[in-house]
Design an enzyme around this catalytic site. Structure first.
Site, PDB file in Angstrom:
ATOM      1  N   THR D  74     114.328 -27.238-109.233  1.00 19.12           N
ATOM      2  CA  THR D  74     113.464 -28.155-109.984  1.00 19.12           C
ATOM      3  C   THR D  74     113.978 -28.341-111.410  1.00 19.12           C
ATOM      4  O   THR D  74     114.294 -27.374-112.092  1.00 19.12           O
ATOM      5  CB  THR D  74     112.033 -27.576-110.048  1.00 19.12           C
ATOM      6  OG1 THR D  74     111.543 -27.435-108.717  1.00 19.12           O
ATOM      7  CG2 THR D  74     111.106 -28.477-110.858  1.00 19.12           C
ATOM      8  N   THR D 125     126.100 -18.314-113.503  1.00 22.49           N
ATOM      9  CA  THR D 125     126.768 -18.996-112.403  1.00 22.49           C
ATOM     10  C   THR D 125     127.828 -18.072-111.820  1.00 22.49           C
ATOM     11  O   THR D 125     128.589 -17.457-112.556  1.00 22.49           O
ATOM     12  CB  THR D 125     127.446 -20.314-112.826  1.00 22.49           C
ATOM     13  OG1 THR D 125     128.413 -20.656-111.827  1.00 22.49           O
ATOM     14  CG2 THR D 125     128.178 -20.213-114.148  1.00 22.49           C
ATOM     15  N   ASP D 127     130.231 -19.179-110.373  1.00 23.24           N
ATOM     16  CA  ASP D 127     131.481 -19.955-110.437  1.00 23.24           C
ATOM     17  C   ASP D 127     132.252 -19.713-111.726  1.00 23.24           C
ATOM     18  O   ASP D 127     133.413 -20.114-111.834  1.00 23.24           O
ATOM     19  CB  ASP D 127     131.173 -21.446-110.315  1.00 23.24           C
ATOM     20  CG  ASP D 127     130.742 -21.848-108.913  1.00 23.24           C
ATOM     21  OD1 ASP D 127     130.865 -21.012-108.002  1.00 23.24           O
ATOM     22  OD2 ASP D 127     130.284 -22.983-108.738  1.00 23.24           O
ATOM     23  N   ILE D 272     127.724 -15.323 -98.494  1.00 24.96           N
ATOM     24  CA  ILE D 272     127.818 -13.884 -98.814  1.00 24.96           C
ATOM     25  C   ILE D 272     128.315 -13.680-100.247  1.00 24.96           C
ATOM     26  O   ILE D 272     128.145 -12.619-100.828  1.00 24.96           O
ATOM     27  CB  ILE D 272     128.742 -13.096 -97.850  1.00 24.96           C
ATOM     28  CG1 ILE D 272     130.192 -13.573 -97.891  1.00 24.96           C
ATOM     29  CG2 ILE D 272     128.227 -13.155 -96.424  1.00 24.96           C
ATOM     30  CD1 ILE D 272     131.165 -12.650 -97.131  1.00 24.96           C
TER      31      ILE D 272
END
Lengths: 341, 341, 341, 341
Positions: D74, D125, D127, D272
């Site tokens: 959201t 994150t 990433d 995972i």
């Protein structure tokens, strides 16, 4: 001096190196044997592709996955026949074979034994679907690896209130799904032995969701939804013989999300289940099987395989393993189904 | 409505929570039972210290070590007696007990059963020294944890050309040493069942060293060197009842280094072997034992315990477990000794 | 053709093999260098004990702990001197050295560089106490291994309502204790940099206990209780130079249990912290340091060492690392102390 | 009394619970603050869906993956706007927000801060593609988990002489592929930042194969082959927004096998990588960020986020993180490419 030849055949499996270590140490220390290893399974036998296996070649290998000998899916019966095997062993002065492999290898070994070739079998499959042994080495590692991965998926499912699907290996039997599903607390376990309707799977998912849980589905790669094709049916496969759509879990992901409205994510655990360091359980079992295979050779029990019964390693005929697959019996599945409730 | 009480007693053991989960889910889903948990083992029974165990209390707990109920070493027979137990159960409207514990707990459960109290036992010990079951839950995790630790020690031994000693648990039986030693490729495994001379241990160590290996010794905490005192003999213990000198491995470290001249280092793995997340193997076994314990209660098989035979969970009398310890048999030790060679 | 010599010296440390792999691959692929490895650190240099290190010798080694070259604590300055080193390199036609080691090795390398020998340093210590680099490889693995072990201890502490003490490595600095303690949620972290009274430790333990927690204490091996001797003070050591009483945690175990009345158990994690497979973090860092060490050689930056600054590998003078130990600063300790509260 | 509200937003990430623990402990112990948690990110803020977060609610959570608060995608600006947020905080008497999330959350937090709402950001994150911080928590766990899985794949590749492809996460940046590839010794690392031709990938694979290695390719999910569509291009996606063909690795598997004739197998590691227990590194980093976020609030540094610089936690403006993605720079890729050679 007696010379034994070792080979590993078929799909990779954690514990192969521990069998090799066990056999060589037992042979060298207890019997004074000499060992050679055939490269890449039966291919090495047929091509006379061989490496010496002195004691120091197996030092420290039991804790590593894979096989130092390499493996392949070559079938000696169709690729050369018993005579070619016999001739190769004669030329290399190999008195007997320890063949470590799955159903195909054991069937070949049986045939070779019938034709008078000295061979002892060691059953191997991560799928645990070989009869005549309580459990096969490699299975425990596969279940442990799958369970650790599913534990990870579960936290993400809970954070997002998603349904997570984990697809595990098991072409003919649902043992990995059954054990990894029980260990990780799955709300549905789907195995090849039992067709289930999409509606039933959705009901289990919704039941968990309604209790505030993030639904967790563990599915064998070869599970077939009621009224649908097997993911391994000919028309489901691509030109490489692999499921075109990525596997049953991807199909389930779409169908479950559509039917239940619950956000759903599939993960195919894939090859991580058959590689890597074996668990201590598999190292011990594989080592003991390696010991016992050489004992069998030393005692002239050619034409048999070694297997686990309770806590004991015994010899059984190849017939015992080859008659039929060991699939998950109904009562074991019903037992696990308590978790779905 | 039937109400069962659960308790966990004795030393911590990976899988206790999985037994609790299995019992509660099976009871709630299959039989409509109600559950309470007694805090800290028999202490909770005697003191009426109880927590409700609805289904959601056991969600997700199977993958965690420890026990949500707590544990203690309280013995109900010496601390209150059968009448106190009976009275407590009556007051709390508990129809039967599922007692999860080791030898002491099972002996107490047997005595209580004889006096007419409804009790089912679930055998528990990381040491695997209970007879009447092929294996106890917790053992696999202990062996796996020890093996992973020993794998780490081994690389350091090899880098420094040192002898590494790993001391593992096992007060009465050498199962953890035997399995962790086989899995990690130990050059000597020392267990309580078999006295060995320092000279023999040194010979194994020197043999490995002469082959260019970093010698690895895995020793049970209760191993006794030939001609020496047990580390657990009264005069070896401090005021807390713990070995004064740090354990057998510390003694060995000094004596081996002196005798062989090889630099030697001991590590006592200690409590990491009995805590933490259970392996998938232990979670499955413990879950099945939890299921079976409630089935036993439902079928009126009070006065028995559940146990593993091959791949099947069966009921056995307490006698079967209590007659004698399950120690490592001679042939299993000789089998492993191939690795020392 | 340029020939570089590699050596690993001092205590074992996860990531040594990854440095070796990085250096050899970088040298072979980017610069066309030739490599030899000296066995057992400076000992191999002084004795001319050398192995060829072609590319295939380093295949797959980065994921293993230990060092394929072996290590020792030999100091080249006291054991042979710069001239012996120079002569050995000349005889073996080695143009420059990559010395991977801790404070002692880097100090020796500095001295050799001053005398005109081509040497590049790679800092190594699981203790993370070398200045001039944000972090040393091996530290992350040590912290991860300790944390996993302490996670296991914690469940047992909670099941038994005990205080658990975990003793970690750190002879001069408390970095492992600080990080493993923060990661595992310790209620007291005790480091060599800061003397604390037994009363204060007991207060932290009792505070956690009073909040219903199982108190967890993480202590560096070289922590000194206020008013008491260091565990490494001469009179605390046995004839092997090891703490006579098993270490500070054993002392704490007795004293804390006596003072607080809370059952207390100590575990010395020991050598498992410096062996075994390195974490991905350490493998990446070590590989990059190996790359950079060879770049330094190629660019004639002899007499420097490679180090991590933020996310960049830089060259720094040996002085930067050798001036003083990098101990835990007061503000980092105070930050962590929030957890004790 | 000051009351802070915590929220976790966006994709799951190991370490979220450690941030929550750090923030609550620091606030309670150091400042006497009171905490509430918003359920499922900004959704909880907009709906006033809130749970109390007393100290005992965060006990022991740092070692678990996921987030006890739940998460969602959201966006507060599009789903309610700043006024709705302000009104909700007012109604719940929340004095300031600690928003833990990725780029979207930090952008929203920046906008809210501009409109006078008290908010501190914690960047998150797996990433690692957020600028203004050396590294984000969750990244280390993702890399470690991927590396362990790839280690397993590698043994199977070697046993079968196959090329193994591992697909890792990284929608915009190749950090996970870069680090997991370096750690596992990949022969090709493919990242979104750099288009590579199929021919080049095949050349790397064949080069490894010709040296007797089992080629290993680590590829980011968003890597684009030269001349081909992105797997995330609109026409590559199914109705759920997921790559229709199962991902880039499946495409590569087919194309590489066809071009090189080497048997090739792809595994998509998938979710995972973002779930499960955080590494010690991530627990420490996340705990420190949680501490620092509350310090920032206490010092009135609203409108900033906390970040790691070297070994220090600092405050930076949201601008610093939001200007541009932190992608893998050319020199880091070239450095890693030494492994491909």
């Amino acid at each position: 001096m007696t010379r034994l030849g070792l080979l590993t055949s078929g799909g990779d499996c954690p514990g192969l190196n521990a069998v090799i270590r066990g056999a060589v140490l037992s042979g060298v220390v207890s019997y004074g044997y000499d060992f050679v290893g055939f490269r890449d399974g039966w291919k090495g036998v047929l091509e006379g592709d061989v490496v010496p296996l002195p004691r120091h070649a197996v030092r420290g290998i039991a804790r590593f996955g894979g096989t130092i000998l390499g493996t392949s899916r070559t079938n000696p019966l169709t690729s050369g026949g018993a005579e070619a095997v016999r001739e190769s062993l004669r030329r290399l002065a190999v008195d007997g074979l320890v063949a470590i492999g799955g159903e195909g290898t054991l069937a070949a070994a049986q045939e070779l034994a019938k034709r008078g070739i000295n061979v002892v079998g060691v059953p191997k499959t991560i799928d645990n679907d070989l009869d005549a042994t309580d459990v096969t080495f490699g299975f425990d590692t596969a279940v442990q690896t799958a369970t650790e991965a599913i534990d990870r998926l579960r936290t993400t499912g809970e954070s997002h209130h998603r349904c997570m699907i984990a697809e595990v290996m098991g072409r003919n039997a649902g043992w990995i799904a059954l054990h990894a599903g029980m260990a990780s607390g799955a709300h549905a376990i789907l195995i090849p032995e039992l067709t289930v309707s999409l509606r039933q799977v959705a009901a289990w998912v919704e039941s968990a969701h309604s209790r505030g849980r993030a639904p967790l589905v563990v599915v064998s790669e070869a599970f077939v939804l009621e009224g649908q094709d097997s993911p391994f049916s000919p028309r489901g496969l691509d030109t490489f013989g692999r499921p075109r759509l990525g596997g049953i879990s991807v199909l389930l992901e779409h169908q479950l999300q559509e039917l239940t409205g619950i956000e759903t994510r599939a993960t195919i655990l894939g090859h991580i289940q058959r590689g890597g360091a074996p668990t201590a359980f598999d190292r011990v079992l594989a080592t003991r099987l390696g010991f016992a295979a050489v004992d069998s050779a030393a005692n002239g029990r050619w034409g048999t395989m070694v297997s686990l019964r309770g806590t004991t390693i015994v010899n059984v005929g190849f017939d015992a393993a080859l008659g039929r697959l060991k699939t998950v019996p109904e009562d074991r599945y019903q037992e696990a189904a308590i978790l779905f409730g």
